[in-house]
Design an enzyme around this catalytic site. Structure first.
Site, short mmCIF file in Angstrom:
data_model
loop_
_atom_site.label_atom_id
_atom_site.label_comp_id
_atom_site.label_asym_id
_atom_site.label_seq_id
_atom_site.Cartn_x
_atom_site.Cartn_y
_atom_site.Cartn_z
N ARG A 101 0.83 -1.20 0.00
CA ARG A 101 0.00 0.00 0.00
C ARG A 101 0.87 1.26 0.00
NH1 ARG A 101 -4.82 -2.05 0.52
NH2 ARG A 101 -5.09 -3.88 1.84
N ILE A 129 2.04 4.86 0.96
CA ILE A 129 2.01 5.53 2.26
C ILE A 129 1.14 6.79 2.22
CG2 ILE A 129 4.00 7.10 2.00
CD1 ILE A 129 4.98 6.05 4.74
N ASN A 149 4.89 6.64 -13.51
CA ASN A 149 5.47 7.96 -13.68
C ASN A 149 6.93 7.83 -14.10
OD1 ASN A 149 3.07 9.17 -12.76
ND2 ASN A 149 3.70 8.94 -10.63
N VAL A 164 10.46 8.15 -6.77
CA VAL A 164 11.26 7.00 -6.32
C VAL A 164 11.82 6.33 -7.58
CG1 VAL A 164 11.28 4.81 -5.09
CG2 VAL A 164 9.88 6.69 -4.23
N HIS A 173 7.95 1.33 -10.81
CA HIS A 173 6.79 0.82 -10.08
C HIS A 173 5.54 1.25 -10.80
CE1 HIS A 173 8.00 4.74 -8.49
NE2 HIS A 173 6.71 5.00 -8.36
N HIS A 198 1.51 2.17 -10.22
CA HIS A 198 0.46 2.53 -9.26
C HIS A 198 -0.85 1.89 -9.70
CE1 HIS A 198 2.61 6.15 -7.47
NE2 HIS A 198 3.29 6.00 -8.60
P1 5GP Z 1 6.28 8.07 -7.84
O1 5GP Z 1 6.00 9.51 -7.47
O2 5GP Z 1 7.77 7.81 -7.89
O3 5GP Z 1 5.57 7.61 -9.07
O4 5GP Z 1 5.64 7.21 -6.68
C1 5GP Z 1 6.29 6.98 -5.48
C2 5GP Z 1 5.23 6.61 -4.48
O5 5GP Z 1 5.84 6.01 -3.37
C3 5GP Z 1 4.43 7.81 -3.96
O6 5GP Z 1 3.05 7.64 -4.27
C4 5GP Z 1 4.70 7.79 -2.46
O7 5GP Z 1 3.58 8.14 -1.67
C5 5GP Z 1 5.15 6.36 -2.21
N1 5GP Z 1 6.07 6.21 -1.11
C6 5GP Z 1 7.18 6.95 -0.87
N2 5GP Z 1 7.82 6.52 0.23
C7 5GP Z 1 7.10 5.47 0.70
C8 5GP Z 1 7.26 4.59 1.82
O8 5GP Z 1 8.19 4.69 2.62
N3 5GP Z 1 6.33 3.61 1.98
C9 5GP Z 1 5.27 3.47 1.12
N4 5GP Z 1 4.41 2.48 1.37
N5 5GP Z 1 5.09 4.28 0.05
C10 5GP Z 1 5.99 5.26 -0.16
#
Ligand code: 5GP
Length: 116
Positions: free
Chosen positions: A29, A31, A87, A96, A100, A102
């Site tokens: 899930r 965060i 993304n 990150v 990944h 979503h």
């Molecule tokens: P991005 O912005 O790279 O597409 O998505 C990264 C996602 O990782 C974000 O939606 C963010 O909320 C989630 N995220 C970042 N740090 C953590 C964490 O420590 N634990 C969890 N479960 N999600 C995280």
């Protein structure tokens, strides 16, 4: 070697609400959920961005999508619908740098793709 928060989750160094794992990927899930259901699917193979996935590894990305669909079916919301998003880099909003996918669901989602 590049190391991200998702690698730490994979190694169990940071807690996460894991919902699925197999030999190729794991899912947990988000965060900071952006929908009632917000799950991240992460491959165990290492790629910083979608730009780094070679054609011969397309199955790695495909598995993320099919795992998300299986999860949606198992959880009972596949027919209502859901959205999957990847993304990439700055304009895509990637924060990150381990690829990944979503999975967002649980309510009608707004339109997307507008600048800003
Ligand atoms: P991005 O912005 O790279 O597409 O998505 C990264 C996602 O990782 C974000 O939606 C963010 O909320 C989630 N995220 C970042 N740090 C953590 C964490 O420590 N634990 C969890 N479960 N999600 C995280």
């Amino acid at each position: 070697m590049h190391d991200t928060i998702f690698h730490k989750i994979q190694r169990g160094e940071i807690p996460a609400q894991l919902v699925y794992e197999d030999a190729h990927l794991f899912a947990f899930r988000d965060i900071a959920p952006q929908a009632p259901v917000h799950v991240l699917f992460v491959p165990k193979r290492d790629y910083a961005t979608l730009n780094d996935v070679p054609e011969e590894d397309a199955v790695v990305v495909g598995r993320l999508a099919t795992a998300a669909a299986r999860y949606a079916k198992a959880q009972g919301f596949a027919e209502d619908g859901y959205r999957i998003v990847m993304n990439c880099n700055g304009d895509g909003g990637q924060t990150v740098f381990q690829i990944h996918l979503h999975l967002l669901a649980g309510a009608p989602l707004g339109r997307f793709g507008t600048p800003g």
